[in-house]
Design a protein around this motif. Structure first.
Motif, PDB file in Angstrom:
ATOM      1  N   VAL A  54       0.854  -1.191   0.000  1.00  0.00           N
ATOM      2  CA  VAL A  54       0.000   0.000   0.000  1.00  0.00           C
ATOM      3  C   VAL A  54       0.892   1.245   0.000  1.00  0.00           C
ATOM      4  O   VAL A  54       1.807   1.351   0.815  1.00  0.00           O
ATOM      5  N   PRO A  55       0.648   2.185  -0.912  1.00  0.00           N
ATOM      6  CA  PRO A  55       1.495   3.383  -0.971  1.00  0.00           C
ATOM      7  C   PRO A  55       1.239   4.328   0.208  1.00  0.00           C
ATOM      8  O   PRO A  55       0.175   4.291   0.824  1.00  0.00           O
ATOM      9  N   THR A  56       2.219   5.185   0.463  1.00  0.00           N
ATOM     10  CA  THR A  56       2.059   6.226   1.473  1.00  0.00           C
ATOM     11  C   THR A  56       0.997   7.215   1.030  1.00  0.00           C
ATOM     12  O   THR A  56       0.178   7.653   1.827  1.00  0.00           O
ATOM     13  N   LYS A  57       1.028   7.567  -0.264  1.00  0.00           N
ATOM     14  CA  LYS A  57       0.018   8.446  -0.857  1.00  0.00           C
ATOM     15  C   LYS A  57      -0.356   7.902  -2.226  1.00  0.00           C
ATOM     16  O   LYS A  57       0.466   7.319  -2.929  1.00  0.00           O
ATOM     17  N   TYR A  58      -1.608   8.147  -2.584  1.00  0.00           N
ATOM     18  CA  TYR A  58      -2.121   7.717  -3.885  1.00  0.00           C
ATOM     19  C   TYR A  58      -2.999   8.835  -4.435  1.00  0.00           C
ATOM     20  O   TYR A  58      -3.807   9.412  -3.713  1.00  0.00           O
ATOM     21  N   TRP A  59      -2.806   9.174  -5.698  1.00  0.00           N
ATOM     22  CA  TRP A  59      -3.636  10.174  -6.373  1.00  0.00           C
ATOM     23  C   TRP A  59      -4.178   9.551  -7.645  1.00  0.00           C
ATOM     24  O   TRP A  59      -3.509   8.754  -8.296  1.00  0.00           O
ATOM     25  N   GLU A  64      -8.661  12.886 -20.553  1.00  0.00           N
ATOM     26  CA  GLU A  64      -9.356  12.519 -21.785  1.00  0.00           C
ATOM     27  C   GLU A  64      -8.932  11.140 -22.288  1.00  0.00           C
ATOM     28  O   GLU A  64      -9.593  10.540 -23.113  1.00  0.00           O
ATOM     29  N   PHE A  65      -7.819  10.616 -21.759  1.00  0.00           N
ATOM     30  CA  PHE A  65      -7.321   9.312 -22.186  1.00  0.00           C
ATOM     31  C   PHE A  65      -7.669   8.198 -21.212  1.00  0.00           C
ATOM     32  O   PHE A  65      -7.347   7.047 -21.446  1.00  0.00           O
ATOM     33  N   GLY A  66      -8.260   8.540 -20.055  1.00  0.00           N
ATOM     34  CA  GLY A  66      -8.622   7.534 -19.062  1.00  0.00           C
ATOM     35  C   GLY A  66      -8.061   7.872 -17.700  1.00  0.00           C
ATOM     36  O   GLY A  66      -7.658   9.013 -17.433  1.00  0.00           O
ATOM     37  N   LEU A  67      -7.987   6.890 -16.850  1.00  0.00           N
ATOM     38  CA  LEU A  67      -7.539   7.077 -15.477  1.00  0.00           C
ATOM     39  C   LEU A  67      -6.028   7.283 -15.408  1.00  0.00           C
ATOM     40  O   LEU A  67      -5.259   6.501 -15.958  1.00  0.00           O
ATOM     41  N   ASP A  68      -5.603   8.360 -14.736  1.00  0.00           N
ATOM     42  CA  ASP A  68      -4.195   8.632 -14.447  1.00  0.00           C
ATOM     43  C   ASP A  68      -3.991   8.441 -12.947  1.00  0.00           C
ATOM     44  O   ASP A  68      -4.808   8.902 -12.151  1.00  0.00           O
ATOM     45  N   GLU A  69      -2.892   7.789 -12.576  1.00  0.00           N
ATOM     46  CA  GLU A  69      -2.636   7.489 -11.175  1.00  0.00           C
ATOM     47  C   GLU A  69      -1.181   7.764 -10.816  1.00  0.00           C
ATOM     48  O   GLU A  69      -0.296   7.640 -11.659  1.00  0.00           O
ATOM     49  N   ALA A  70      -0.962   8.118  -9.547  1.00  0.00           N
ATOM     50  CA  ALA A  70       0.388   8.291  -9.021  1.00  0.00           C
ATOM     51  C   ALA A  70       0.452   7.600  -7.666  1.00  0.00           C
ATOM     52  O   ALA A  70      -0.462   7.724  -6.847  1.00  0.00           O
ATOM     53  N   TYR A  71       1.522   6.861  -7.454  1.00  0.00           N
ATOM     54  CA  TYR A  71       1.758   6.151  -6.203  1.00  0.00           C
ATOM     55  C   TYR A  71       3.047   6.696  -5.598  1.00  0.00           C
ATOM     56  O   TYR A  71       4.074   6.731  -6.272  1.00  0.00           O
ATOM     57  N   ASN A  72       2.984   7.091  -4.331  1.00  0.00           N
ATOM     58  CA  ASN A  72       4.157   7.594  -3.633  1.00  0.00           C
ATOM     59  C   ASN A  72       4.470   6.634  -2.489  1.00  0.00           C
ATOM     60  O   ASN A  72       3.626   6.396  -1.630  1.00  0.00           O
ATOM     61  N   TYR A  73       5.681   6.080  -2.525  1.00  0.00           N
ATOM     62  CA  TYR A  73       6.166   5.213  -1.454  1.00  0.00           C
ATOM     63  C   TYR A  73       7.317   5.955  -0.796  1.00  0.00           C
ATOM     64  O   TYR A  73       8.362   6.175  -1.419  1.00  0.00           O
ATOM     65  N   PRO A  75      10.503   6.871   1.509  1.00  0.00           N
ATOM     66  CA  PRO A  75      10.792   8.276   1.223  1.00  0.00           C
ATOM     67  C   PRO A  75      11.178   8.493  -0.240  1.00  0.00           C
ATOM     68  O   PRO A  75      12.163   7.939  -0.712  1.00  0.00           O
ATOM     69  N   GLY A  76      10.387   9.245  -0.963  1.00  0.00           N
ATOM     70  CA  GLY A  76      10.756   9.756  -2.275  1.00  0.00           C
ATOM     71  C   GLY A  76      10.678   8.838  -3.470  1.00  0.00           C
ATOM     72  O   GLY A  76      11.351   9.063  -4.463  1.00  0.00           O
ATOM     73  N   ASN A  77       9.868   7.804  -3.439  1.00  0.00           N
ATOM     74  CA  ASN A  77       9.691   6.931  -4.599  1.00  0.00           C
ATOM     75  C   ASN A  77       8.327   7.219  -5.211  1.00  0.00           C
ATOM     76  O   ASN A  77       7.306   7.038  -4.556  1.00  0.00           O
ATOM     77  N   LEU A  78       8.306   7.664  -6.472  1.00  0.00           N
ATOM     78  CA  LEU A  78       7.073   8.063  -7.129  1.00  0.00           C
ATOM     79  C   LEU A  78       6.915   7.287  -8.435  1.00  0.00           C
ATOM     80  O   LEU A  78       7.861   7.172  -9.220  1.00  0.00           O
ATOM     81  N   PHE A  79       5.698   6.774  -8.663  1.00  0.00           N
ATOM     82  CA  PHE A  79       5.408   5.973  -9.847  1.00  0.00           C
ATOM     83  C   PHE A  79       4.126   6.488 -10.480  1.00  0.00           C
ATOM     84  O   PHE A  79       3.139   6.712  -9.796  1.00  0.00           O
ATOM     85  N   ARG A  80       4.138   6.667 -11.824  1.00  0.00           N
ATOM     86  CA  ARG A  80       2.973   7.212 -12.528  1.00  0.00           C
ATOM     87  C   ARG A  80       2.466   6.198 -13.548  1.00  0.00           C
ATOM     88  O   ARG A  80       3.236   5.599 -14.291  1.00  0.00           O
ATOM     89  N   SER A  89       6.201   6.127 -15.897  1.00  0.00           N
ATOM     90  CA  SER A  89       7.361   6.854 -15.383  1.00  0.00           C
ATOM     91  C   SER A  89       7.569   6.583 -13.906  1.00  0.00           C
ATOM     92  O   SER A  89       6.651   6.145 -13.204  1.00  0.00           O
ATOM     93  N   PHE A  90       8.807   6.844 -13.456  1.00  0.00           N
ATOM     94  CA  PHE A  90       9.124   6.642 -12.044  1.00  0.00           C
ATOM     95  C   PHE A  90      10.351   7.442 -11.627  1.00  0.00           C
ATOM     96  O   PHE A  90      11.179   7.822 -12.451  1.00  0.00           O
ATOM     97  N   TYR A  91      10.412   7.683 -10.315  1.00  0.00           N
ATOM     98  CA  TYR A  91      11.571   8.256  -9.645  1.00  0.00           C
ATOM     99  C   TYR A  91      11.820   7.383  -8.428  1.00  0.00           C
ATOM    100  O   TYR A  91      10.960   7.268  -7.558  1.00  0.00           O
ATOM    101  N   VAL A  92      12.976   6.742  -8.362  1.00  0.00           N
ATOM    102  CA  VAL A  92      13.317   5.854  -7.251  1.00  0.00           C
ATOM    103  C   VAL A  92      14.499   6.454  -6.503  1.00  0.00           C
ATOM    104  O   VAL A  92      15.535   6.757  -7.104  1.00  0.00           O
ATOM    105  N   ARG A  93      14.342   6.608  -5.189  1.00  0.00           N
ATOM    106  CA  ARG A  93      15.399   7.206  -4.369  1.00  0.00           C
ATOM    107  C   ARG A  93      15.823   6.315  -3.203  1.00  0.00           C
ATOM    108  O   ARG A  93      16.562   6.769  -2.334  1.00  0.00           O
ATOM    109  N   THR A  94      15.318   5.068  -3.162  1.00  0.00           N
ATOM    110  CA  THR A  94      15.738   4.118  -2.132  1.00  0.00           C
ATOM    111  C   THR A  94      16.056   2.781  -2.791  1.00  0.00           C
ATOM    112  O   THR A  94      15.678   2.535  -3.943  1.00  0.00           O
ATOM    113  N   SER A  95      16.690   1.901  -2.050  1.00  0.00           N
ATOM    114  CA  SER A  95      17.072   0.592  -2.594  1.00  0.00           C
ATOM    115  C   SER A  95      15.916  -0.400  -2.629  1.00  0.00           C
ATOM    116  O   SER A  95      16.076  -1.524  -3.102  1.00  0.00           O
TER     117      SER A  95
END
Length: 161
Positions: A54-59, A64-73, A75-80, A89-95
């Protein structure tokens, strides 16, 4: 025969906007994954949470293309995910989130930059901003590595399409 050709041409023109305006540009999953979730693959929220927890935050929001989602785990890991679940896309800042896991367990934050070539992913290119870029399979979108003294501190990927 003439009618069939007209129908085929009309159908092709009707489908053209879908292909031309699709945001993700992926037709199937690529060989790049983050902890078992593949770039270009389509996933539901339940599938993502089954793989990563379960992510720390979820948006989420509808575009117009459908559901867009972002998952934040933290500290500092973001997935779109866009277009109804396509991992883009993603940004990973932990191992905790290794990338390209099929290649000897992959690459993770904390690894030496030399590991990229050692596991057979290719040779990363040092850019003028100090980051390393890795382009595989003739992709226009590089995997980007930030580092400090050769130790990876961030791995990111952003689809340009």
């Amino acid at each position: 025969m003439k009618t069939i050709v007209k129908i085929i041409v009309c159908a092709a023109f009707l489908m053209l906007p879908y292909y031309g305006f699709s945001q993700s540009g992926y037709t199937s999953a690529t060989d790049m994954d983050v902890k078992g979730v593949f770039i270009g693959g389509t996933y539901t929220k339940a599938q993502v949470e089954a793989k990563w927890g379960v992510p720390t935050k979820y948006w989420s929001n509808m575009s117009e293309f459908g559901l867009d989602e972002a998952y934040n785990y933290q500290p500092g890991n973001l997935f779109r995910f866009s277009d109804n679940g396509i991992f883009e896309s993603f940004y990973v800042r932990t191992s905790n989130f290794p990338v390209y896991t099929a290649f000897s367990g992959g690459i993770k934050v904390g690894d030496n930059i030399s590991r990229i070539q050692a596991i057979g992913l290719g040779t990363p290119v040092l850019k003028s901003d100090g980051t390393y870029h890795l382009n595989r399979n003739n992709s226009d979108d590089p995997l980007v590595f930030k580092h400090t003294n050769g130790i990876i501190t961030e791995i990111s990927f952003v689809s340009s399409i």
